[in-house]
Design an enzyme around this catalytic site. Structure first.
Site, short mmCIF file in Angstrom:
data_model
loop_
_atom_site.label_atom_id
_atom_site.label_comp_id
_atom_site.label_asym_id
_atom_site.label_seq_id
_atom_site.Cartn_x
_atom_site.Cartn_y
_atom_site.Cartn_z
N LYS A 122 0.82 -1.21 0.00
CA LYS A 122 0.00 0.00 0.00
C LYS A 122 0.86 1.26 0.00
O LYS A 122 0.46 2.29 -0.54
CB LYS A 122 -0.94 -0.01 1.21
CG LYS A 122 -2.09 -1.00 1.06
CD LYS A 122 -3.13 -0.83 2.16
CE LYS A 122 -4.31 -1.75 1.92
NZ LYS A 122 -5.38 -1.57 2.94
N LYS A 204 -5.34 -11.38 -7.87
CA LYS A 204 -6.63 -11.53 -7.21
C LYS A 204 -7.60 -10.44 -7.69
O LYS A 204 -7.19 -9.30 -7.92
CB LYS A 204 -6.45 -11.42 -5.69
CG LYS A 204 -7.70 -11.69 -4.88
CD LYS A 204 -7.37 -11.62 -3.39
CE LYS A 204 -8.62 -11.80 -2.54
NZ LYS A 204 -8.32 -11.69 -1.10
N LYS A 207 -11.43 -4.85 -5.58
CA LYS A 207 -12.51 -3.85 -5.57
C LYS A 207 -12.10 -2.58 -6.30
O LYS A 207 -12.94 -1.84 -6.81
CB LYS A 207 -12.87 -3.48 -4.12
CG LYS A 207 -13.55 -4.58 -3.35
CD LYS A 207 -13.94 -4.09 -1.95
CE LYS A 207 -12.73 -3.83 -1.08
NZ LYS A 207 -13.11 -3.37 0.27
#
Length: 339
Positions: A122, A204, A207
Protein backbone atom coordinates in the site's frame (compact mmCIF):
# COMPACT_ATOMS: atom_id res chain seq x y z
CA UNK A 1 -28.04 -40.25 30.09
CA UNK A 2 -29.99 -38.85 27.13
CA UNK A 3 -31.55 -36.20 29.36
CA UNK A 4 -28.12 -35.06 30.52
CA UNK A 5 -26.95 -34.73 26.95
CA UNK A 6 -30.04 -32.74 25.97
CA UNK A 7 -29.65 -30.40 28.93
CA UNK A 8 -25.98 -29.76 28.31
CA UNK A 9 -25.49 -26.77 26.06
CA UNK A 10 -22.27 -26.90 24.08
CA UNK A 11 -20.70 -23.45 23.95
CA UNK A 12 -20.41 -22.22 20.40
CA UNK A 13 -17.08 -20.85 19.26
CA UNK A 14 -16.89 -17.21 18.18
CA UNK A 15 -16.01 -16.07 14.66
CA UNK A 16 -15.14 -12.50 13.67
CA UNK A 17 -14.63 -11.11 10.19
CA UNK A 18 -15.15 -7.90 8.24
CA UNK A 19 -14.82 -6.20 4.88
CA UNK A 20 -13.76 -2.64 4.17
CA UNK A 21 -16.56 -0.46 2.75
CA UNK A 22 -14.23 1.05 0.17
CA UNK A 23 -14.74 0.35 -3.51
CA UNK A 24 -17.44 -1.92 -4.90
CA UNK A 25 -17.62 -5.44 -3.50
CA UNK A 26 -16.90 -8.05 -6.13
CA UNK A 27 -17.89 -11.63 -6.80
CA UNK A 28 -14.53 -12.43 -5.19
CA UNK A 29 -15.85 -10.96 -1.92
CA UNK A 30 -19.14 -12.80 -2.37
CA UNK A 31 -17.78 -16.24 -3.26
CA UNK A 32 -14.66 -16.03 -1.08
CA UNK A 33 -16.29 -14.54 2.02
CA UNK A 34 -20.02 -13.74 2.19
CA UNK A 35 -21.28 -17.02 0.77
CA UNK A 36 -19.10 -18.95 3.20
CA UNK A 37 -20.15 -16.79 6.15
CA UNK A 38 -23.77 -17.76 5.54
CA UNK A 39 -22.84 -21.37 6.23
CA UNK A 40 -21.16 -20.50 9.54
CA UNK A 41 -23.98 -18.67 11.29
CA UNK A 42 -25.83 -21.67 12.73
CA UNK A 43 -22.78 -23.37 14.20
CA UNK A 44 -20.86 -20.36 15.55
CA UNK A 45 -21.40 -17.07 17.36
CA UNK A 46 -20.60 -14.74 14.48
CA UNK A 47 -19.72 -11.05 14.40
CA UNK A 48 -19.51 -9.55 10.92
CA UNK A 49 -18.33 -5.99 10.62
CA UNK A 50 -18.14 -3.19 8.07
CA UNK A 51 -14.62 -2.02 8.94
CA UNK A 52 -14.87 1.68 8.13
CA UNK A 53 -12.01 2.64 10.48
CA UNK A 54 -9.59 0.60 8.38
CA UNK A 55 -10.79 2.35 5.22
CA UNK A 56 -9.48 5.79 6.16
CA UNK A 57 -5.81 4.80 5.90
CA UNK A 58 -6.51 5.78 2.29
CA UNK A 59 -8.37 9.05 1.65
CA UNK A 60 -12.12 8.50 1.26
CA UNK A 61 -14.95 10.71 0.07
CA UNK A 62 -16.94 11.13 3.32
CA UNK A 63 -20.41 10.83 1.79
CA UNK A 64 -19.38 7.70 -0.11
CA UNK A 65 -17.84 6.11 2.98
CA UNK A 66 -21.03 6.69 4.99
CA UNK A 67 -23.16 5.23 2.20
CA UNK A 68 -20.96 2.21 1.60
CA UNK A 69 -20.65 1.41 5.30
CA UNK A 70 -24.39 0.77 5.43
CA UNK A 71 -24.59 -0.79 1.97
CA UNK A 72 -21.90 -3.31 2.90
CA UNK A 73 -24.03 -4.61 5.77
CA UNK A 74 -27.09 -4.64 3.50
CA UNK A 75 -25.11 -6.90 1.15
CA UNK A 76 -24.25 -9.19 4.07
CA UNK A 77 -27.97 -9.50 4.77
CA UNK A 78 -28.89 -9.95 1.10
CA UNK A 79 -26.38 -12.79 0.90
CA UNK A 80 -28.29 -14.54 3.69
CA UNK A 81 -26.63 -13.43 6.94
CA UNK A 82 -29.26 -12.97 9.65
CA UNK A 83 -28.74 -9.82 11.80
CA UNK A 84 -30.80 -11.39 14.61
CA UNK A 85 -28.72 -14.56 14.82
CA UNK A 86 -25.41 -12.77 14.24
CA UNK A 87 -24.02 -9.37 15.21
CA UNK A 88 -23.71 -7.14 12.14
CA UNK A 89 -22.28 -3.71 12.88
CA UNK A 90 -20.18 -0.81 11.69
CA UNK A 91 -16.74 -0.76 13.30
CA UNK A 92 -16.71 2.94 14.25
CA UNK A 93 -20.00 2.48 16.16
CA UNK A 94 -18.04 0.57 18.84
CA UNK A 95 -15.37 2.93 20.28
CA UNK A 96 -13.64 0.04 22.07
CA UNK A 97 -11.99 -0.92 18.76
CA UNK A 98 -9.97 2.30 18.75
CA UNK A 99 -9.37 2.16 22.51
CA UNK A 100 -7.95 -1.36 22.49
CA UNK A 101 -5.94 -0.62 19.33
CA UNK A 102 -3.98 2.05 21.23
CA UNK A 103 -3.17 -0.37 24.05
CA UNK A 104 -2.10 -3.05 21.57
CA UNK A 105 0.10 -0.55 19.74
CA UNK A 106 2.13 -0.47 22.93
CA UNK A 107 2.58 -4.25 22.81
CA UNK A 108 3.40 -4.45 19.10
CA UNK A 109 6.99 -4.15 17.97
CA UNK A 110 8.06 -1.64 15.32
CA UNK A 111 9.95 -4.36 13.48
CA UNK A 112 6.85 -6.56 13.32
CA UNK A 113 4.82 -3.79 11.69
CA UNK A 114 7.59 -2.90 9.25
CA UNK A 115 7.58 -6.47 7.94
CA UNK A 116 3.89 -6.45 7.02
CA UNK A 117 3.53 -7.17 3.30
CA UNK A 118 0.36 -5.11 2.93
CA UNK A 119 2.08 -2.04 4.39
CA UNK A 120 4.83 -2.34 1.80
CA UNK A 121 2.34 -2.82 -1.05
CA UNK A 122 0.00 0.00 0.00
CA UNK A 123 2.94 2.35 0.58
CA UNK A 124 3.94 1.82 -3.03
CA UNK A 125 0.38 2.35 -4.32
CA UNK A 126 -0.25 5.42 -2.13
CA UNK A 127 3.23 6.95 -1.89
CA UNK A 128 1.74 10.41 -1.40
CA UNK A 129 -0.02 9.31 1.82
CA UNK A 130 2.12 6.90 3.85
CA UNK A 131 0.49 7.71 7.18
CA UNK A 132 0.94 6.25 10.64
CA UNK A 133 -2.48 4.58 10.47
CA UNK A 134 -1.35 2.59 7.45
CA UNK A 135 1.65 1.41 9.47
CA UNK A 136 -0.28 0.52 12.66
CA UNK A 137 -3.26 -0.95 10.78
CA UNK A 138 -2.45 -4.51 12.03
CA UNK A 139 -2.80 -3.42 15.68
CA UNK A 140 -6.35 -2.22 14.95
CA UNK A 141 -7.04 -5.50 13.18
CA UNK A 142 -5.77 -7.34 16.25
CA UNK A 143 -8.09 -5.25 18.42
CA UNK A 144 -11.05 -6.12 16.17
CA UNK A 145 -10.40 -9.80 16.73
CA UNK A 146 -9.28 -9.89 20.36
CA UNK A 147 -12.09 -7.65 21.67
CA UNK A 148 -14.61 -10.43 21.16
CA UNK A 149 -12.49 -13.31 22.50
CA UNK A 150 -12.59 -14.66 18.96
CA UNK A 151 -11.81 -18.34 18.52
CA UNK A 152 -11.69 -18.47 14.73
CA UNK A 153 -11.00 -15.98 11.95
CA UNK A 154 -11.78 -16.80 8.30
CA UNK A 155 -8.67 -15.73 6.44
CA UNK A 156 -7.30 -15.73 2.94
CA UNK A 157 -3.63 -15.78 2.08
CA UNK A 158 -3.50 -11.97 2.02
CA UNK A 159 -4.60 -11.75 5.68
CA UNK A 160 -2.70 -14.72 7.09
CA UNK A 161 0.29 -12.58 8.11
CA UNK A 162 -1.97 -10.20 10.05
CA UNK A 163 -3.59 -13.06 11.95
CA UNK A 164 -0.17 -14.45 12.85
CA UNK A 165 0.74 -11.05 14.27
CA UNK A 166 -2.55 -10.93 16.19
CA UNK A 167 -1.68 -14.28 17.76
CA UNK A 168 1.80 -13.00 18.66
CA UNK A 169 0.33 -9.88 20.30
CA UNK A 170 -2.22 -11.94 22.27
CA UNK A 171 0.43 -14.38 23.48
CA UNK A 172 2.77 -11.51 24.42
CA UNK A 173 0.07 -9.74 26.44
CA UNK A 174 -1.09 -12.98 28.08
CA UNK A 175 2.53 -13.76 28.94
CA UNK A 176 2.88 -10.49 30.85
CA UNK A 177 -0.55 -10.19 32.48
CA UNK A 178 -1.96 -13.70 32.56
CA UNK A 179 -4.91 -15.11 30.64
CA UNK A 180 -6.62 -12.12 29.03
CA UNK A 181 -7.21 -12.82 25.36
CA UNK A 182 -8.36 -15.92 23.52
CA UNK A 183 -5.61 -16.69 21.00
CA UNK A 184 -7.47 -16.98 17.67
CA UNK A 185 -6.96 -19.73 15.14
CA UNK A 186 -7.37 -19.38 11.38
CA UNK A 187 -10.61 -20.81 10.02
CA UNK A 188 -9.85 -22.63 6.80
CA UNK A 189 -12.88 -22.78 4.56
CA UNK A 190 -13.89 -26.26 3.44
CA UNK A 191 -14.48 -24.73 0.02
CA UNK A 192 -11.75 -22.15 -0.37
CA UNK A 193 -12.26 -19.86 -3.33
CA UNK A 194 -9.85 -17.29 -4.57
CA UNK A 195 -11.37 -15.44 -7.51
CA UNK A 196 -8.86 -13.85 -9.84
CA UNK A 197 -9.02 -10.84 -12.15
CA UNK A 198 -10.73 -11.46 -15.49
CA UNK A 199 -8.09 -9.40 -17.30
CA UNK A 200 -5.03 -10.49 -15.27
CA UNK A 201 -5.81 -13.99 -13.96
CA UNK A 202 -2.51 -14.13 -12.07
CA UNK A 203 -3.81 -11.39 -9.74
CA UNK A 204 -6.63 -11.53 -7.21
CA UNK A 205 -9.88 -9.80 -8.23
CA UNK A 206 -9.83 -6.35 -6.62
CA UNK A 207 -12.51 -3.85 -5.57
CA UNK A 208 -10.32 -1.04 -6.90
CA UNK A 209 -9.77 -2.56 -10.35
CA UNK A 210 -11.14 -0.22 -13.02
CA UNK A 211 -9.81 -2.21 -15.99
CA UNK A 212 -12.84 -4.46 -16.36
CA UNK A 213 -11.17 -7.31 -14.52
CA UNK A 214 -13.63 -7.25 -11.62
CA UNK A 215 -17.31 -8.14 -11.57
CA UNK A 216 -19.10 -6.12 -8.92
CA UNK A 217 -21.90 -7.71 -6.90
CA UNK A 218 -24.10 -4.75 -7.88
CA UNK A 219 -23.07 -4.57 -11.54
CA UNK A 220 -25.86 -4.45 -14.11
CA UNK A 221 -26.62 -7.67 -15.93
CA UNK A 222 -25.33 -6.40 -19.28
CA UNK A 223 -22.05 -5.31 -17.67
CA UNK A 224 -21.60 -8.69 -15.97
CA UNK A 225 -22.14 -10.57 -19.23
CA UNK A 226 -19.88 -8.21 -21.19
CA UNK A 227 -16.99 -8.46 -18.70
CA UNK A 228 -17.08 -12.25 -18.54
CA UNK A 229 -17.33 -12.65 -22.30
CA UNK A 230 -14.25 -10.43 -22.63
CA UNK A 231 -12.30 -12.31 -19.96
CA UNK A 232 -8.76 -13.35 -20.82
CA UNK A 233 -8.51 -17.04 -21.67
CA UNK A 234 -5.55 -19.05 -22.83
CA UNK A 235 -4.12 -20.62 -25.96
CA UNK A 236 -6.09 -23.48 -27.44
CA UNK A 237 -9.82 -24.02 -26.95
CA UNK A 238 -10.01 -26.78 -24.34
CA UNK A 239 -12.00 -26.00 -21.18
CA UNK A 240 -9.69 -27.55 -18.62
CA UNK A 241 -8.54 -26.61 -15.10
CA UNK A 242 -4.75 -26.36 -15.14
CA UNK A 243 -1.88 -24.20 -13.89
CA UNK A 244 -0.95 -23.38 -17.48
CA UNK A 245 -4.51 -22.14 -18.15
CA UNK A 246 -5.10 -19.52 -15.40
CA UNK A 247 -7.83 -17.65 -17.28
CA UNK A 248 -9.93 -20.73 -18.01
CA UNK A 249 -9.27 -22.12 -14.52
CA UNK A 250 -10.56 -18.90 -12.96
CA UNK A 251 -13.75 -19.02 -15.05
CA UNK A 252 -14.24 -22.68 -14.10
CA UNK A 253 -13.92 -21.74 -10.42
CA UNK A 254 -16.56 -19.02 -10.85
CA UNK A 255 -18.90 -21.34 -12.75
CA UNK A 256 -18.63 -24.11 -10.18
CA UNK A 257 -19.08 -21.68 -7.28
CA UNK A 258 -22.39 -20.46 -8.68
CA UNK A 259 -23.71 -23.84 -9.88
CA UNK A 260 -22.43 -26.13 -7.14
CA UNK A 261 -20.85 -28.42 -9.72
CA UNK A 262 -17.39 -29.92 -9.37
CA UNK A 263 -14.54 -28.93 -11.65
CA UNK A 264 -14.65 -32.39 -13.21
CA UNK A 265 -18.37 -32.09 -13.95
CA UNK A 266 -17.88 -28.67 -15.53
CA UNK A 267 -14.96 -29.86 -17.66
CA UNK A 268 -17.11 -32.73 -18.92
CA UNK A 269 -20.05 -30.41 -19.61
CA UNK A 270 -17.99 -28.14 -21.86
CA UNK A 271 -15.82 -30.82 -23.45
CA UNK A 272 -15.35 -29.92 -27.10
CA UNK A 273 -17.54 -26.81 -26.97
CA UNK A 274 -14.89 -24.07 -27.05
CA UNK A 275 -14.43 -20.86 -25.11
CA UNK A 276 -17.35 -18.91 -26.60
CA UNK A 277 -20.02 -21.32 -25.35
CA UNK A 278 -18.22 -21.72 -22.03
CA UNK A 279 -17.94 -17.98 -21.35
CA UNK A 280 -21.60 -17.42 -22.24
CA UNK A 281 -22.63 -20.08 -19.71
CA UNK A 282 -20.41 -18.60 -16.98
CA UNK A 283 -21.85 -15.14 -17.66
CA UNK A 284 -25.42 -16.43 -17.50
CA UNK A 285 -25.15 -18.26 -14.16
CA UNK A 286 -23.23 -15.37 -12.62
CA UNK A 287 -25.72 -12.74 -13.78
CA UNK A 288 -28.71 -14.86 -12.69
CA UNK A 289 -27.34 -15.40 -9.17
CA UNK A 290 -26.36 -11.76 -8.69
CA UNK A 291 -29.76 -10.64 -9.97
CA UNK A 292 -31.49 -12.52 -7.14
CA UNK A 293 -29.06 -11.09 -4.58
CA UNK A 294 -29.52 -7.56 -5.95
CA UNK A 295 -33.30 -7.81 -5.61
CA UNK A 296 -32.98 -8.75 -1.93
CA UNK A 297 -30.40 -5.99 -1.40
CA UNK A 298 -32.65 -3.31 -2.89
CA UNK A 299 -35.57 -4.42 -0.69
CA UNK A 300 -33.38 -4.20 2.43
CA UNK A 301 -32.09 -0.73 1.54
CA UNK A 302 -35.62 0.60 1.09
CA UNK A 303 -36.43 0.07 4.77
CA UNK A 304 -34.27 2.78 6.31
CA UNK A 305 -36.01 2.63 9.68
CA UNK A 306 -35.32 -1.07 10.03
CA UNK A 307 -31.70 -0.66 8.94
CA UNK A 308 -31.04 2.13 11.44
CA UNK A 309 -32.71 0.22 14.28
CA UNK A 310 -30.73 -2.91 13.41
CA UNK A 311 -27.46 -0.94 13.31
CA UNK A 312 -28.16 0.66 16.69
CA UNK A 313 -29.18 -2.60 18.38
CA UNK A 314 -26.29 -4.60 16.96
CA UNK A 315 -23.75 -1.91 17.85
CA UNK A 316 -25.02 -2.10 21.43
CA UNK A 317 -24.69 -5.90 21.42
CA UNK A 318 -21.13 -5.65 20.08
CA UNK A 319 -20.23 -2.83 22.50
CA UNK A 320 -21.40 -4.89 25.49
CA UNK A 321 -19.06 -7.75 24.57
CA UNK A 322 -16.20 -5.39 23.67
CA UNK A 323 -16.48 -3.44 26.92
CA UNK A 324 -16.08 -6.63 28.99
CA UNK A 325 -12.75 -7.35 27.33
CA UNK A 326 -11.57 -3.73 27.40
CA UNK A 327 -12.37 -3.37 31.12
CA UNK A 328 -10.32 -6.49 31.83
CA UNK A 329 -7.41 -5.11 29.79
CA UNK A 330 -7.55 -1.69 31.50
CA UNK A 331 -7.56 -3.32 34.92
CA UNK A 332 -4.59 -5.54 34.10
CA UNK A 333 -2.39 -2.78 32.68
CA UNK A 334 -3.13 -0.49 35.62
CA UNK A 335 -5.69 2.07 34.39
CA UNK A 336 -7.80 3.30 37.29
CA UNK A 337 -11.50 2.69 36.84
CA UNK A 338 -13.99 4.22 39.33
CA UNK A 339 -16.48 1.80 40.87
Amino acid sequence: MDANINNTEVKKKTIFSGIQPSGNLTIGNYLGALKNWVGLQKDYNCLFCSVDMHSITVRQTPAELRRRSVETLALYMAAGIDPEENILFIQSHVPAHAELAWVLNCYTMFGELSRMTQFKEKSQRHSENINAGLFTYPALMAADILLYQTDLVPVGLDQKQHLELTRDIANRFNGVYGDTFTVPEPYIQKIGMKIMSLTEPEKKMSKSDLSGGSVGILDKRDDIVRKIKRAVTDSGSEVRYSEDKPGVSNLLTIYCAFTGKTIEEAEKEFDGQGYGTFKAAVAEVCADALGVLQDRYNEILKDKDYLNTMLKNNAERAAYLARKTLSKVYRKIGFYQPK
